[in-house]
Design a protein around this motif. Structure first.
Motif, PDB file in Angstrom:
ATOM      1  N   UNK A  61       0.849  -1.191   0.000  1.00  0.00           N
ATOM      2  CA  UNK A  61       0.000   0.000   0.000  1.00  0.00           C
ATOM      3  C   UNK A  61       0.879   1.233   0.000  1.00  0.00           C
ATOM      4  N   UNK A  62       0.553   2.195  -0.820  1.00  0.00           N
ATOM      5  CA  UNK A  62       1.259   3.456  -0.858  1.00  0.00           C
ATOM      6  C   UNK A  62       0.423   4.480  -0.104  1.00  0.00           C
ATOM      7  N   UNK A  63       0.853   5.718  -0.100  1.00  0.00           N
ATOM      8  CA  UNK A  63       0.139   6.759   0.634  1.00  0.00           C
ATOM      9  C   UNK A  63      -1.274   6.987   0.112  1.00  0.00           C
ATOM     10  N   UNK A  64      -1.593   6.413  -1.025  1.00  0.00           N
ATOM     11  CA  UNK A  64      -2.906   6.622  -1.613  1.00  0.00           C
ATOM     12  C   UNK A  64      -3.828   5.428  -1.404  1.00  0.00           C
ATOM     13  N   UNK A  65      -3.579   4.654  -0.372  1.00  0.00           N
ATOM     14  CA  UNK A  65      -4.472   3.570  -0.013  1.00  0.00           C
ATOM     15  C   UNK A  65      -4.268   2.332  -0.874  1.00  0.00           C
ATOM     16  N   UNK A  66      -5.218   1.436  -0.777  1.00  0.00           N
ATOM     17  CA  UNK A  66      -5.147   0.173  -1.505  1.00  0.00           C
ATOM     18  C   UNK A  66      -5.633   0.370  -2.931  1.00  0.00           C
ATOM     19  N   UNK A  67      -4.756   0.904  -3.774  1.00  0.00           N
ATOM     20  CA  UNK A  67      -5.149   1.173  -5.158  1.00  0.00           C
ATOM     21  C   UNK A  67      -5.432  -0.112  -5.924  1.00  0.00           C
ATOM     22  N   UNK A  68      -4.819  -1.217  -5.541  1.00  0.00           N
ATOM     23  CA  UNK A  68      -5.038  -2.480  -6.247  1.00  0.00           C
ATOM     24  C   UNK A  68      -6.521  -2.874  -6.196  1.00  0.00           C
ATOM     25  N   UNK A  69      -7.077  -2.954  -4.999  1.00  0.00           N
ATOM     26  CA  UNK A  69      -8.491  -3.327  -4.844  1.00  0.00           C
ATOM     27  C   UNK A  69      -9.403  -2.292  -5.499  1.00  0.00           C
ATOM     28  N   UNK A  70      -9.051  -1.035  -5.348  1.00  0.00           N
ATOM     29  CA  UNK A  70      -9.851   0.047  -5.925  1.00  0.00           C
ATOM     30  C   UNK A  70      -9.921  -0.077  -7.446  1.00  0.00           C
ATOM     31  N   UNK A  71      -8.791  -0.335  -8.074  1.00  0.00           N
ATOM     32  CA  UNK A  71      -8.746  -0.468  -9.532  1.00  0.00           C
ATOM     33  C   UNK A  71      -9.477  -1.734  -9.977  1.00  0.00           C
ATOM     34  N   UNK A  72      -9.282  -2.835  -9.271  1.00  0.00           N
ATOM     35  CA  UNK A  72      -9.990  -4.076  -9.611  1.00  0.00           C
ATOM     36  C   UNK A  72     -11.499  -3.872  -9.567  1.00  0.00           C
ATOM     37  N   UNK A  73     -11.994  -3.222  -8.523  1.00  0.00           N
ATOM     38  CA  UNK A  73     -13.433  -2.975  -8.390  1.00  0.00           C
ATOM     39  C   UNK A  73     -13.949  -2.052  -9.480  1.00  0.00           C
ATOM     40  N   UNK A  74     -13.208  -1.007  -9.759  1.00  0.00           N
ATOM     41  CA  UNK A  74     -13.612  -0.064 -10.797  1.00  0.00           C
ATOM     42  C   UNK A  74     -13.632  -0.733 -12.167  1.00  0.00           C
ATOM     43  N   UNK A  75     -12.589  -1.481 -12.476  1.00  0.00           N
ATOM     44  CA  UNK A  75     -12.497  -2.172 -13.769  1.00  0.00           C
ATOM     45  C   UNK A  75     -13.668  -3.140 -13.940  1.00  0.00           C
ATOM     46  N   UNK A  84      -2.774   6.093 -13.602  1.00  0.00           N
ATOM     47  CA  UNK A  84      -2.890   7.353 -12.863  1.00  0.00           C
ATOM     48  C   UNK A  84      -3.644   7.159 -11.546  1.00  0.00           C
ATOM     49  N   UNK A  85      -4.607   6.233 -11.524  1.00  0.00           N
ATOM     50  CA  UNK A  85      -5.349   5.952 -10.286  1.00  0.00           C
ATOM     51  C   UNK A  85      -4.431   5.499  -9.164  1.00  0.00           C
ATOM     52  N   UNK A  86      -3.293   4.909  -9.493  1.00  0.00           N
ATOM     53  CA  UNK A  86      -2.375   4.465  -8.443  1.00  0.00           C
ATOM     54  C   UNK A  86      -1.709   5.637  -7.734  1.00  0.00           C
ATOM     55  N   UNK A  87      -1.887   6.848  -8.256  1.00  0.00           N
ATOM     56  CA  UNK A  87      -1.202   8.030  -7.735  1.00  0.00           C
ATOM     57  C   UNK A  87      -2.108   8.987  -6.958  1.00  0.00           C
ATOM     58  N   UNK A  88      -3.404   8.693  -6.891  1.00  0.00           N
ATOM     59  CA  UNK A  88      -4.315   9.673  -6.281  1.00  0.00           C
ATOM     60  C   UNK A  88      -4.897   9.157  -4.972  1.00  0.00           C
ATOM     61  N   UNK A  89      -5.404  10.092  -4.173  1.00  0.00           N
ATOM     62  CA  UNK A  89      -6.046   9.754  -2.912  1.00  0.00           C
ATOM     63  C   UNK A  89      -7.329   8.977  -3.154  1.00  0.00           C
ATOM     64  N   UNK A  90      -7.728   8.180  -2.175  1.00  0.00           N
ATOM     65  CA  UNK A  90      -8.903   7.327  -2.328  1.00  0.00           C
ATOM     66  C   UNK A  90     -10.208   8.102  -2.452  1.00  0.00           C
ATOM     67  N   UNK A  91     -10.237   9.353  -2.022  1.00  0.00           N
ATOM     68  CA  UNK A  91     -11.469  10.140  -2.141  1.00  0.00           C
ATOM     69  C   UNK A  91     -11.529  10.922  -3.462  1.00  0.00           C
ATOM     70  N   UNK A  92     -10.553  10.741  -4.334  1.00  0.00           N
ATOM     71  CA  UNK A  92     -10.513  11.442  -5.616  1.00  0.00           C
ATOM     72  C   UNK A  92     -10.824  10.468  -6.747  1.00  0.00           C
ATOM     73  N   UNK A  93     -11.116  11.033  -7.896  1.00  0.00           N
ATOM     74  CA  UNK A  93     -11.349  10.252  -9.101  1.00  0.00           C
ATOM     75  C   UNK A  93     -10.591  10.905 -10.248  1.00  0.00           C
ATOM     76  N   UNK A  94     -10.741  10.368 -11.438  1.00  0.00           N
ATOM     77  CA  UNK A  94     -10.035  10.900 -12.605  1.00  0.00           C
ATOM     78  C   UNK A  94     -10.955  10.999 -13.807  1.00  0.00           C
ATOM     79  N   UNK A  95     -10.673  11.969 -14.635  1.00  0.00           N
ATOM     80  CA  UNK A  95     -11.282  12.072 -15.956  1.00  0.00           C
ATOM     81  C   UNK A  95     -10.167  12.314 -16.961  1.00  0.00           C
TER      82      UNK A  95
END
Length: 150
Positions: free
Chosen positions: A3-17, A72-83
């Protein structure tokens, strides 16, 4: 996965995908998620070709844009999103293969804007992967906007 400072990006990306109907329709799968890099693979399907029987440019652009945005999602805070706000694709070689790999990498992380680069490869059974496309993209970090949660 660390986990980096931006939370568990792995699970977040898997769920989003998993919630992306477009990726499901294309038959795409996530094959790598690491800090600043995401890879998506796609099997050849005649339904995804153009009139010459090669992978359609729109499908290539979709695979690259998706891989770059998730990188890019691996670089942002868990309360943010991307466009994605901009991208350019160079088609370098016809997309002929049994499988395709789209790799997105963060070139320049940022608080509000993240720049990415992508590479698309045709993966054949007989030899090394062949570079078929490159992409440069820009994502905008979105915070506190209704309908755009992490």
């Amino acid at each position: 996965m660390a986990n980096f400072e931006h939370g568990d990006f792995h699970a977040r990306i898997m769920n989003s995908f998993a919630s992306q109907g477009a990726m499901e329709m294309l038959g795409a799968e996530l094959t790598r998620i690491s800090h600043g890099v995401v890879e998506i693979e796609l099997p050849f399907d005649p339904k995804l070709t153009q009139q010459h029987g090669i992978l359609h440019a729109g499908v290539i652009a979709t695979g690259l844009e998706t891989a770059c945005t998730y990188a890019a999602y691996t670089m942002i805070d868990t309360d943010a999103s991307l466009l994605t706000i901009e991208f350019k694709v160079n088609l370098l070689s016809p997309g002929r293969a049994g499988r395709f790999l789209f790799r997105g990498e963060v070139t320049k992380p940022g608080t509000n804007i993240i720049v990415t680069d992508g590479r698309g490869y045709a993966i054949g059974e007989d030899g090394p992967a062949k570079l078929i496309a490159s992409m440069s993209g820009t994502c905008m970090v979105v915070r506190d906007r209704e309908g755009f949660q992490g």
